[in-house]
Motif scaffolding. Structure first.
Motif, PDB file in Angstrom:
ATOM      1  N   ALA A 113      68.596  29.612  62.229  1.00 28.66           N
ATOM      2  CA  ALA A 113      67.979  28.432  62.978  1.00 28.66           C
ATOM      3  C   ALA A 113      66.307  27.908  61.765  1.00 28.66           C
ATOM      4  CB  ALA A 113      68.342  27.284  63.507  1.00 28.66           C
ATOM      5  N   HIS A 114      65.660  29.415  62.375  1.00 24.47           N
ATOM      6  CA  HIS A 114      64.503  29.459  61.250  1.00 24.47           C
ATOM      7  C   HIS A 114      64.550  29.545  60.272  1.00 24.47           C
ATOM      8  CE1 HIS A 114      60.097  30.621  61.947  1.00 24.47           C
ATOM      9  NE2 HIS A 114      60.189  31.709  61.191  1.00 24.47           N
ATOM     10  N   ASP A 115      65.227  30.306  59.931  1.00 26.69           N
ATOM     11  CA  ASP A 115      65.468  30.427  57.952  1.00 26.69           C
ATOM     12  C   ASP A 115      65.986  28.710  57.211  1.00 26.69           C
ATOM     13  OD1 ASP A 115      64.599  32.921  58.380  1.00 26.69           O
ATOM     14  OD2 ASP A 115      67.148  34.591  58.537  1.00 26.69           O
ATOM     15  N   LEU A 116      66.764  28.220  57.535  1.00 29.00           N
ATOM     16  CA  LEU A 116      66.886  27.778  57.149  1.00 29.00           C
ATOM     17  C   LEU A 116      66.476  26.270  57.549  1.00 29.00           C
ATOM     18  CD1 LEU A 116      69.343  25.736  55.733  1.00 29.00           C
ATOM     19  CD2 LEU A 116      69.903  25.016  58.124  1.00 29.00           C
ATOM     20  N   ARG A 117      65.260  26.163  58.420  1.00 33.21           N
ATOM     21  CA  ARG A 117      64.140  25.648  58.477  1.00 33.21           C
ATOM     22  C   ARG A 117      62.768  25.690  57.323  1.00 33.21           C
ATOM     23  NH1 ARG A 117      64.761  25.769  64.684  1.00 33.21           N
ATOM     24  NH2 ARG A 117      63.645  27.083  64.516  1.00 33.21           N
ATOM     25  N   ASN A 118      62.565  27.243  57.331  1.00 31.40           N
ATOM     26  CA  ASN A 118      61.250  27.563  56.449  1.00 31.40           C
ATOM     27  C   ASN A 118      62.367  27.370  55.214  1.00 31.40           C
ATOM     28  OD1 ASN A 118      59.778  28.405  58.912  1.00 31.40           O
ATOM     29  ND2 ASN A 118      60.529  30.232  58.370  1.00 31.40           N
ATOM     30  N   ALA A 119      63.476  27.549  54.690  1.00 32.01           N
ATOM     31  CA  ALA A 119      63.913  26.958  53.502  1.00 32.01           C
ATOM     32  C   ALA A 119      63.339  25.534  52.962  1.00 32.01           C
ATOM     33  CB  ALA A 119      65.490  27.712  53.344  1.00 32.01           C
ATOM     34  N   ARG A 120      63.882  24.305  54.068  1.00 35.95           N
ATOM     35  CA  ARG A 120      63.828  23.657  53.496  1.00 35.95           C
ATOM     36  C   ARG A 120      62.660  22.772  53.507  1.00 35.95           C
ATOM     37  NH1 ARG A 120      68.145  21.077  58.473  1.00 35.95           N
ATOM     38  NH2 ARG A 120      70.574  21.387  57.230  1.00 35.95           N
ATOM     39  N   ARG A 121      61.714  23.042  54.738  1.00 37.53           N
ATOM     40  CA  ARG A 121      59.924  23.122  53.878  1.00 37.53           C
ATOM     41  C   ARG A 121      59.196  24.065  53.282  1.00 37.53           C
ATOM     42  NH1 ARG A 121      58.565  25.960  58.355  1.00 37.53           N
ATOM     43  NH2 ARG A 121      59.288  24.286  59.955  1.00 37.53           N
ATOM     44  N   ARG A 122      59.572  24.913  52.369  1.00 37.26           N
ATOM     45  CA  ARG A 122      59.537  25.326  51.215  1.00 37.26           C
ATOM     46  C   ARG A 122      59.786  24.444  49.962  1.00 37.26           C
ATOM     47  NH1 ARG A 122      60.923  30.387  53.417  1.00 37.26           N
ATOM     48  NH2 ARG A 122      62.820  30.387  51.513  1.00 37.26           N
ATOM     49  N   GLU A 123      60.923  23.629  50.141  1.00 33.32           N
ATOM     50  CA  GLU A 123      61.434  22.908  49.040  1.00 33.32           C
ATOM     51  C   GLU A 123      61.004  21.201  48.949  1.00 33.32           C
ATOM     52  OE1 GLU A 123      65.641  20.882  47.432  1.00 33.32           O
ATOM     53  OE2 GLU A 123      65.442  22.044  49.427  1.00 33.32           O
ATOM     54  N   ALA A 124      60.996  20.743  50.656  1.00 35.97           N
ATOM     55  CA  ALA A 124      59.885  19.696  50.682  1.00 35.97           C
ATOM     56  C   ALA A 124      58.416  19.972  50.569  1.00 35.97           C
ATOM     57  CB  ALA A 124      60.125  19.404  52.107  1.00 35.97           C
ATOM     58  N   ASP A 125      58.050  21.137  50.206  1.00 31.07           N
ATOM     59  CA  ASP A 125      56.579  21.315  49.460  1.00 31.07           C
ATOM     60  C   ASP A 125      56.515  21.139  48.345  1.00 31.07           C
ATOM     61  OD1 ASP A 125      55.454  20.994  52.405  1.00 31.07           O
ATOM     62  OD2 ASP A 125      55.263  23.375  52.980  1.00 31.07           O
ATOM     63  N   HIS A 126      57.943  21.748  47.862  1.00 28.34           N
ATOM     64  CA  HIS A 126      57.342  22.294  46.977  1.00 28.34           C
ATOM     65  C   HIS A 126      57.666  20.864  45.612  1.00 28.34           C
ATOM     66  CE1 HIS A 126      58.616  23.477  42.455  1.00 28.34           C
ATOM     67  NE2 HIS A 126      60.228  22.847  42.478  1.00 28.34           N
ATOM     68  N   TYR A 127      58.539  19.834  46.066  1.00 28.94           N
ATOM     69  CA  TYR A 127      58.893  18.762  45.781  1.00 28.94           C
ATOM     70  C   TYR A 127      57.063  17.447  45.763  1.00 28.94           C
ATOM     71  CZ  TYR A 127      63.599  19.771  43.382  1.00 28.94           C
ATOM     72  OH  TYR A 127      64.412  19.737  43.247  1.00 28.94           O
ATOM     73  N   ALA A 128      56.666  18.217  47.302  1.00 27.70           N
ATOM     74  CA  ALA A 128      55.839  16.982  47.010  1.00 27.70           C
ATOM     75  C   ALA A 128      55.210  17.762  45.994  1.00 27.70           C
ATOM     76  CB  ALA A 128      55.361  17.749  48.599  1.00 27.70           C
ATOM     77  N   ALA A 129      54.387  18.532  46.271  1.00 30.70           N
ATOM     78  CA  ALA A 129      53.802  18.900  44.872  1.00 30.70           C
ATOM     79  C   ALA A 129      53.397  18.491  43.984  1.00 30.70           C
ATOM     80  CB  ALA A 129      53.076  20.565  45.167  1.00 30.70           C
ATOM     81  N   LYS A 130      54.916  17.981  43.535  1.00 34.74           N
ATOM     82  CA  LYS A 130      55.123  17.661  42.232  1.00 34.74           C
ATOM     83  C   LYS A 130      54.857  16.051  41.624  1.00 34.74           C
ATOM     84  CE  LYS A 130      59.150  18.956  39.935  1.00 34.74           C
ATOM     85  NZ  LYS A 130      59.932  19.591  39.794  1.00 34.74           N
TER      86      LYS A 130
END
Length: 527
Positions: free
Chosen positions: A432-449
């Motif tokens: 669950a911790h790894d899944l949250r981190n992966a979702r957060r990284r993806e959200a940050d990536h698209y937010a920066a774009k």
């Protein structure tokens, strides 16, 4: 604090003078008026008796009512009101524009006179409405107090965001608090804390905590007759409405923009911010100094409270509010003293029965198989299911809103309670911790774009010192513009952009190794 002395001069006696003059006129009409009566009224108002005679003459000219002429004042015209509205209550700016348009009369009115006229014709609420709109006007409204009633007559509920950043699983976040407050005694009967935006589950959890009494729950609670709620989407949900109807409780939905109609819980919201949150590390409204670097968070992560410590401090504050804090409305008693002094009977429920009242029905019946009950692409099992698998027994599933770890199963025919079931394929905490981190990284990536896209799409212009049309900055050549247009028109899922050049093309099959299909029958020509 010493008492403020009264202002110099006398109070306004216009209405009292009018009453005295009416009495003198009645005596004169009955032919009983004497000079002694006039002198008596004059001595009462400390004026000459001829002044009283002039007041009587004034009443004769105004149909028997004393009407003083009053002092002449400068009044605002409709054009002045319109200009004042245009400048959002800025009196000096409105005066300057009126002076330029020559709308202040001849000779022109002074700025001080204009200020006095605005203060005389517009009250504080009207001036606040010109400056801040409807929200500013409502701050100057006056509201009457509601009747107190008895305990559990009316509860008030609301969500409030804590003004404190808390360390929630390695991320800074502001928790939300949902609580139920008794209107008559100001007692906090129950609450629920969530590290994110609350929903139906937080409302039902707080309601269960408020209704139950005894054991580890507070001694305050029971089933209320009415509950006041605002127009929040989660408070108006069908699940919450049905749960309170099962209690026999009336849900009173207040009109929008009317926090004064649930002033008890709003007072608790303000009290927790001023008496608890301001003294905690991570307070979000702490003033910054000029030395603080731009973009740097005010509180470091290691300075923040963890979520469990925050909840513990909040519960201690609730106990202080209920048992040690005195309130003037309660005649300087604590909410607990006011609660115990009220002898109104309390209706409550058992914890087991209450749990079934606040569950959500999923709909059709489900079958118990050898793997358990399948729902939402997962299997739920319980120890009571042994001996019932593969028998085709049908059950109905109910669960708490937005919570899928545990469900409650009931017999599909009799609706008798069978037992609880838990998800059998629950992921591990590390997953669950790894899944949250992966979702957060993806959200940050698209937010920066998205931020870069918004920045590039916003036109930039050169600064000017004279009045001229805006001049674009960083002008492109025709070839550069065509190249960027070509890139922007490329679809986001272009197959050419996703091609794999490291893979070889499949060879074409040899024609002598395959048997061609037989030709089909020729269609017959229809006459």
């Amino acid at each position: 604090m010493p008492a403020t002395p009264p202002p110099d001069g006398t109070y306004d006696t216009t209405s009292l003078r009018a009453a005295a003059i009416r009495r003198l006129l009645r005596l004169r009409a009955a032919q009983n008026l004497t000079h002694h009566d006039v002198r008596t009224v004059a001595s009462a108002f400390t004026v000459h008796w001829r002044t009283v005679r002039r007041w009587m003459d004034n009443a004769d000219t105004h149909k028997g009512t004393y009407t003083p002429k009053g002092r002449h004042h400068f009044t605002l015209t409709p054009a002045m009101h319109e200009t004042l509205t245009q400048w959002h209550g800025n009196v000096t700016a409105a005066y300057r524009e009126l002076a330029q348009r020559a709308l202040l009369g001849t000779p022109p009115t002074s700025l001080a006179t204009f200020h006095r006229a605005v203060g005389r014709e517009l009250n504080h609420g009207q001036r606040a409405a010109l400056k801040d709109g409807e929200a500013g006007r409502r701050r100057h409204d006056v509201h009457a107090l509601r009747p107190h009633g008895n305990r559990n007559d009316v509860w008030e509920t609301d969500h409030v965001e804590a003004s404190v950043f808390v360390n929630v699983d390695g991320q800074r976040s502001k928790p939300w608090i949902t609580w139920f407050v008794d209107h008559a005694t100001c007692t906090i009967c129950g609450l629920a804390v969530t590290p994110h935006q609350p929903g139906q589950d937080a409302i039902l959890a707080a309601a269960r905590d408020a209704i139950l009494c005894g054991d580890h729950y507070r001694p305050f609670g029971g089933i209320p007759r009415k509950v006041r709620v605002d127009r929040g989407r989660d408070f108006l949900s069908t699940c919450v409405d049905e749960a309170f109807k099962k209690f026999g409780t009336e849900l009173i939905v207040l009109p929008p923009y009317s926090p004064h109609l649930k002033g008890t819980v709003e007072a608790v919201n303000g009290a927790v911010k001023h008496t608890l949150f301001k003294g905690l590390p991570g307070y979000s409204h702490t003033p910054r100094s000029r030395r603080d670097r731009r973009g740097r968070p005010l509180w470091e992560m290691d300075e923040l409270l963890d979520y469990e410590t925050f909840v513990t401090l909040l519960l201690d504050w609730v106990d202080w509010w209920n048992n040690d804090h005195t309130i003037a409305r309660l005649y300087r008693r604590t909410p607990a003293q006011a609660w115990h002094a009220d002898l109104t009977p309390i209706d409550t429920l058992d914890a087991e029965d209450l749990h079934t009242y606040t569950l959500k029905d999923t709909g059709p019946a489900l079958k118990i198989t050898s793997k358990g009950v399948r729902w939402k692409s997962a299997y739920y099992v319980g120890d009571w299911m042994h001996g019932h698998g593969s028998a085709g027994e049908m059950v109905r599933l109910r669960h708490e809103p937005n919570q899928f770890h545990r469900v409650e199963l009931y017999d599909s025919d009799t609706l008798a309670y069978r037992g609880a079931a838990f998800r059998s394929d629950e992921i591990s905490p590390q997953q669950a911790h790894d899944l949250r981190n992966a979702r957060r990284r993806e959200a940050d990536h698209y937010a920066a774009k998205a931020r870069r896209a918004r920045k590039n799409s916003k036109p930039r212009f050169v600064p000017t010192t004279v009045a001229q049309p805006p001049q674009p900055r960083n002008r492109l050549t025709a070839s550069q513009a065509a190249d960027q247009l070509r890139k922007l028109r490329t679809p986001p899922h272009d197959p050419h952009s996703e091609a794999r050049p490291d893979l070889l093309n499949r060879p074409q099959p040899a024609s002598d190794r395959w048997t061609p299909p037989l030709p089909g029958p020729k269609p017959q020509d229809t006459p």
